[in-house]
Scaffold this motif. Structure first.
Motif, PDB file in Angstrom:
ATOM      1  N   HIS A 141       0.843  -1.194   0.000  1.00  0.00           N
ATOM      2  CA  HIS A 141       0.000   0.000   0.000  1.00  0.00           C
ATOM      3  C   HIS A 141       0.878   1.244   0.000  1.00  0.00           C
ATOM      4  CE1 HIS A 141      -2.931   3.014   0.983  1.00  0.00           C
ATOM      5  NE2 HIS A 141      -3.900   2.129   0.851  1.00  0.00           N
ATOM      6  N   PHE A 142       0.891   1.930  -1.118  1.00  0.00           N
ATOM      7  CA  PHE A 142       1.742   3.099  -1.342  1.00  0.00           C
ATOM      8  C   PHE A 142       1.679   4.109  -0.193  1.00  0.00           C
ATOM      9  CE2 PHE A 142       1.725   7.502  -3.017  1.00  0.00           C
ATOM     10  CZ  PHE A 142       3.040   7.588  -3.437  1.00  0.00           C
ATOM     11  N   GLY A 143       0.482   4.444   0.265  1.00  0.00           N
ATOM     12  CA  GLY A 143       0.310   5.490   1.265  1.00  0.00           C
ATOM     13  C   GLY A 143       0.732   5.118   2.668  1.00  0.00           C
ATOM     14  N   ILE A 148      14.742   7.215   1.013  1.00  0.00           N
ATOM     15  CA  ILE A 148      14.066   8.489   1.242  1.00  0.00           C
ATOM     16  C   ILE A 148      12.960   8.233   2.264  1.00  0.00           C
ATOM     17  CG2 ILE A 148      12.723  10.354   0.194  1.00  0.00           C
ATOM     18  CD1 ILE A 148      15.606  10.087  -0.922  1.00  0.00           C
ATOM     19  N   PRO A 149      12.987   8.899   3.409  1.00  0.00           N
ATOM     20  CA  PRO A 149      11.944   8.688   4.419  1.00  0.00           C
ATOM     21  C   PRO A 149      10.563   9.017   3.854  1.00  0.00           C
ATOM     22  CG  PRO A 149      13.744  10.011   5.305  1.00  0.00           C
ATOM     23  CD  PRO A 149      13.975   9.892   3.825  1.00  0.00           C
ATOM     24  N   SER A 150       9.576   8.239   4.261  1.00  0.00           N
ATOM     25  CA  SER A 150       8.204   8.480   3.836  1.00  0.00           C
ATOM     26  C   SER A 150       7.628   9.633   4.639  1.00  0.00           C
ATOM     27  CB  SER A 150       7.371   7.216   4.062  1.00  0.00           C
ATOM     28  OG  SER A 150       6.061   7.406   3.618  1.00  0.00           O
ATOM     29  N   PRO A 151       6.975  10.589   3.971  1.00  0.00           N
ATOM     30  CA  PRO A 151       6.358  11.685   4.716  1.00  0.00           C
ATOM     31  C   PRO A 151       5.158  11.176   5.509  1.00  0.00           C
ATOM     32  CG  PRO A 151       5.771  11.812   2.417  1.00  0.00           C
ATOM     33  CD  PRO A 151       6.760  10.687   2.539  1.00  0.00           C
ATOM     34  N   ALA A 152       4.830  11.874   6.551  1.00  0.00           N
ATOM     35  CA  ALA A 152       3.641  11.518   7.346  1.00  0.00           C
ATOM     36  C   ALA A 152       2.396  11.739   6.499  1.00  0.00           C
ATOM     37  CB  ALA A 152       3.594  12.371   8.594  1.00  0.00           C
ATOM     38  N   GLY A 153       1.397  10.952   6.733  1.00  0.00           N
ATOM     39  CA  GLY A 153       0.144  11.113   6.004  1.00  0.00           C
ATOM     40  C   GLY A 153       0.075  10.223   4.788  1.00  0.00           C
ATOM     41  N   CYS A 154      -1.000  10.329   4.097  1.00  0.00           N
ATOM     42  CA  CYS A 154      -1.269   9.469   2.949  1.00  0.00           C
ATOM     43  C   CYS A 154      -0.422   9.889   1.746  1.00  0.00           C
ATOM     44  CB  CYS A 154      -2.754   9.558   2.613  1.00  0.00           C
ATOM     45  SG  CYS A 154      -3.248   8.367   1.390  1.00  0.00           S
ATOM     46  N   GLY A 155      -0.039   8.926   0.966  1.00  0.00           N
ATOM     47  CA  GLY A 155       0.829   9.163  -0.184  1.00  0.00           C
ATOM     48  C   GLY A 155       0.344  10.232  -1.135  1.00  0.00           C
ATOM     49  N   MET A 168      -2.096   1.203  -5.482  1.00  0.00           N
ATOM     50  CA  MET A 168      -2.059   2.659  -5.422  1.00  0.00           C
ATOM     51  C   MET A 168      -3.364   3.199  -5.989  1.00  0.00           C
ATOM     52  SD  MET A 168       0.667   5.211  -7.274  1.00  0.00           S
ATOM     53  CE  MET A 168       2.071   4.404  -6.535  1.00  0.00           C
ATOM     54  N   GLY A 169      -3.933   4.186  -5.320  1.00  0.00           N
ATOM     55  CA  GLY A 169      -5.150   4.813  -5.810  1.00  0.00           C
ATOM     56  C   GLY A 169      -4.895   5.704  -7.011  1.00  0.00           C
ATOM     57  N   ASP A 170      -5.964   5.999  -7.744  1.00  0.00           N
ATOM     58  CA  ASP A 170      -5.837   6.845  -8.927  1.00  0.00           C
ATOM     59  C   ASP A 170      -5.345   8.245  -8.580  1.00  0.00           C
ATOM     60  OD1 ASP A 170      -6.659   4.834 -10.665  1.00  0.00           O
ATOM     61  OD2 ASP A 170      -8.774   5.407 -10.535  1.00  0.00           O
ATOM     62  N   GLY A 171      -5.718   8.745  -7.387  1.00  0.00           N
ATOM     63  CA  GLY A 171      -5.253  10.073  -6.978  1.00  0.00           C
ATOM     64  C   GLY A 171      -3.740  10.129  -6.888  1.00  0.00           C
ATOM     65  N   ALA A 172      -3.143   9.114  -6.285  1.00  0.00           N
ATOM     66  CA  ALA A 172      -1.686   9.074  -6.165  1.00  0.00           C
ATOM     67  C   ALA A 172      -1.035   8.920  -7.534  1.00  0.00           C
ATOM     68  CB  ALA A 172      -1.265   7.937  -5.238  1.00  0.00           C
ATOM     69  N   VAL A 173      -1.602   8.081  -8.387  1.00  0.00           N
ATOM     70  CA  VAL A 173      -1.061   7.921  -9.744  1.00  0.00           C
ATOM     71  C   VAL A 173      -1.069   9.266 -10.461  1.00  0.00           C
ATOM     72  CG1 VAL A 173      -1.414   6.845 -11.999  1.00  0.00           C
ATOM     73  CG2 VAL A 173      -1.701   5.485  -9.929  1.00  0.00           C
ATOM     74  N   ASN A 174      -2.180   9.995 -10.372  1.00  0.00           N
ATOM     75  CA  ASN A 174      -2.280  11.296 -11.042  1.00  0.00           C
ATOM     76  C   ASN A 174      -1.268  12.297 -10.502  1.00  0.00           C
ATOM     77  OD1 ASN A 174      -4.361  10.373 -12.681  1.00  0.00           O
ATOM     78  ND2 ASN A 174      -5.959  11.102 -11.294  1.00  0.00           N
ATOM     79  N   SER A 189      -6.104  -0.244  -9.376  1.00  0.00           N
ATOM     80  CA  SER A 189      -6.111   0.910  -8.480  1.00  0.00           C
ATOM     81  C   SER A 189      -6.747   0.515  -7.163  1.00  0.00           C
ATOM     82  CB  SER A 189      -6.900   2.068  -9.097  1.00  0.00           C
ATOM     83  OG  SER A 189      -6.227   2.571 -10.219  1.00  0.00           O
ATOM     84  N   CYS A 190      -6.328   1.181  -6.129  1.00  0.00           N
ATOM     85  CA  CYS A 190      -6.862   0.953  -4.796  1.00  0.00           C
ATOM     86  C   CYS A 190      -8.089   1.848  -4.644  1.00  0.00           C
ATOM     87  CB  CYS A 190      -5.780   1.300  -3.780  1.00  0.00           C
ATOM     88  SG  CYS A 190      -6.161   0.879  -2.097  1.00  0.00           S
TER      89      CYS A 190
END
Length: 118
Positions: free
Chosen positions: A15-17, A38-45, A67-73, A108-109
């Motif tokens: 899960h990407f996020g 690279i550290p992952s930022p806090a919050g959803c991807g 990965m959801g479509d929002g993250a892909v975009n 897509s998720c």
């Protein structure tokens, strides 16, 4: 070329996020020549700044699990191509991409598509 992979324990995080960090491989046409974390930022991807962070260091490819479509975009808009449906060791996945044996699953998720919430 720089390839980023959402990671957990040197494996593709499904899960990407929610990944712990991003493994970034610098490659030539057929091999990995450098690796960085690279550290992952806090919050959803899709709502984090990870797309711009990765684009700024020259990443042009994301090899991911779900990965959801929002993250892909968001990634596409930052110049990062996305291949979904990857799993296993980050190094093996990157080498498979370099060998030309990976294709985007197109999955897509969808439960996270509207607002990217947990």
């Amino acid at each position: 070329m720089k390839i980023a992979l959402p990671s957990r324990d040197d494996l593709i995080d499904s899960h990407f996020g929610h990944c712990e960090y991003f493994t970034v491989f610098t490659t030539n046409d057929s091999e990995i020549i450098h690796q960085e974390i690279i550290p992952s930022p806090a919050g959803c991807g899709c709502k984090s700044n990870i797309a711009s962070v990765l684009a700024e260091i020259g990443v042009t490819m994301m090899l991911a699990g779900n990965m959801g479509d929002g993250a892909v975009n968001v990634l596409n808009n930052s110049g990062i191509e996305v291949v979904r449906g990857c799993s296993g060791s980050v190094k093996e996945v990157a080498l498979a991409w370099l060998a030309g044996t990976l294709t985007d699953s197109g999955d897509s998720c969808h439960e996270h598509e509207h607002g990217c919430q947990h």
